[in-house]
Every structure is written in structure tokens, then in C-alpha cells.
Enzyme design. Structure first.
Site, PDB file in Angstrom:
ATOM      1  CG  HIS A   1      66.756   5.657   8.119  1.00  0.00           C
ATOM      2  ND1 HIS A   1      65.625   5.554   8.905  1.00  0.00           N
ATOM      3  CD2 HIS A   1      66.685   6.868   7.518  1.00  0.00           C
ATOM      4  CE1 HIS A   1      64.914   6.663   8.796  1.00  0.00           C
ATOM      5  NE2 HIS A   1      65.525   7.480   7.957  1.00  0.00           N
TER       6      HIS A   1
ATOM      7  CB  CYS B   1      65.739   9.661   5.258  1.00  0.00           C
ATOM      8  SG  CYS B   1      67.119  10.788   5.605  1.00  0.00           S
TER       9      CYS B   1
END
Length: 207
Positions: free
Chosen positions: A167, A183
Site C-alpha cells: 500500500h 505490510c
């Protein structure tokens, strides 16, 4: 808006110079990012710090050996590669999971979202109780200051959501480090570029 667009172009050009790339180089910068109107409106709200950090994105000889169309994340070097035909790849700098929070393995892109909402996971709320306020007011709307940034690719293994994402970020200064909760973070302009190259089902290797 015109002034910000000019600033975006200037920063991208500066990134090309700082990375030592030119049309004659063997590593040719791939810096053009196609922004839709909503992207332009959101990015125009970003703070000046977003534009002072050079974008580092190059087309290089593929170091992964994976099939074209594969995303490969090297968590040690903090690089993400999108493999192209002809043994080429696009290299992006990323932030990866801090020690004990990283994830490695093979997955696929199971879901894709532009300007995603953000809701802290249970593990984040356990580590940082102040985030439990989100249980009352709900997720943070997608915006330039959202921790997920401009795009999110959700990694699945079969039907199971791994809960790990590729992301964007509202902290571009941390790109190239091991800082996240597991992440994989990219600059917003980079994740917009990658998002336009992939699809649900794209294979992902994190190592």
C-alpha cells in the site's frame, strides 16, 4: 492545481537526475505516473515533504528469475520488483516490516482498492491502545493522510486473506527502512504506478 502539477513534474525530473538516469543509461528511469482527477485532487493536499524526497524507480535487468507479471519484494534490500517480459523489471524502493512483524511467502493479489479506508487491526490496537478509538468512530476515510495511502493491494493465499498489504503511505520519509507493522509501504506515486500494472490474481513473492 496548476502549481502543484508543475511541482510534481519538477520532483519527478529531479528524481531522474538524482538516480543518475538518462535516456542513454542501461537503467532507464520509469518515472511517469498517470494520475486520474481524484488522484490529482488528493495529491495536491499532500504536505511539502511529499515532494522534497526524490522518487527512485528504475527499469533494470530482472534480478528475480520470476515470471513476467510477478511482484517480488526483497525485504532485506527494501526493494519491490515488478517483473517485465524480456528479463526486465521495474524496481521500486519500499518500507517493509520491522523485525518480528514481517511476513514472507507466496501469495496473490486478492483485492485492490483506490484510496482505501483504514481500520487498525486487532494486533495494532493491542500494541497501541490509543487506536481503539476507531472501534467507536469507524475507519479512517481514504485520503492523502491515510496510513494506506493512494492504493492498496490485499495479499491472499487461496481464499484466505493474509492481512498483509502492499500500500501507499503518509510517511514517505520511511521508505527504504524496516519500520512497518508487517505490510509493504510504497510512495503514493509508486503504488499508483504499480496498481495500474497489476490485476486480481497477480502473483506476489515476499522474501
Amino acid at each position: 492545481m496548476i502549481g502543484k502539477g508543475f511541482l510534481i513534474a519538477a520532483v519527478l525530473a529531479a528524481g531522474a537526475m538524482l538516480s543518475g538516469c538518462s535516456p542513454m543509461d542501461t537503467q532507464t528511469a520509469t518515472l511517469e505516473t498517470h494520475l486520474n482527477p481524484h488522484d490529482k485532487a488528493m495529491m495536491a493536499l499532500a504536505p511539502p515533504e511529499e515532494w522534497s524526497i526524490p522518487i527512485v524507480r528504475n527499469r533494470i535487468a530482472d534480478p528475480t528469475g520470476e515470471a513476467p507479471g510477478t511482484i517480488v519484494v526483497d525485504t532485506t534490500q527494501h526493494n519491490l520488483y515488478f517483473v517485465l517480459p524480456g528479463k526486465q523489471a521495474i524496481q521500486y524502493k519500499v518500507a517493509t516490516g520491522a523485525e518480528a512483524y514481517g511476513w514472507t511467502g507466496r501469495a496473490t493479489v486478492g483485492h485492490m482498492t483506490e484510496w482505501p479506508q483504514w481500520m487498525p487491526t486487532a494486533s495494532i490496537m493491542d500494541r497501541w491502545p490509543e487506536f481503539k478509538v476507531y472501534l467507536k468512530h469507524g475507519p479512517l476515510a481514504g485520503a492523502y493522510d491515510n496510513p494506506l495511502g493512494a492504493r492498496a493491494l490485499y495479499l491472499y493465499q487461496g481464499p484466505r486473506d493474509t492481512l498483509y498489504r502492499i500500500h501507499g503511505t503518509n510517511e514517505p520519509e520511511e521508505i527504504g527502512q524496516g519500520v512497518s507493522s508487517g505490510c509493504i509501504r510504497m510512495r503514493d506515486l509508486d503504488v499508483i504506478d504499480l496498481y495500474g500494472r497489476v490485476h486480481v490474481g497477480t502473483p506476489v513473492v515476499v522474501k
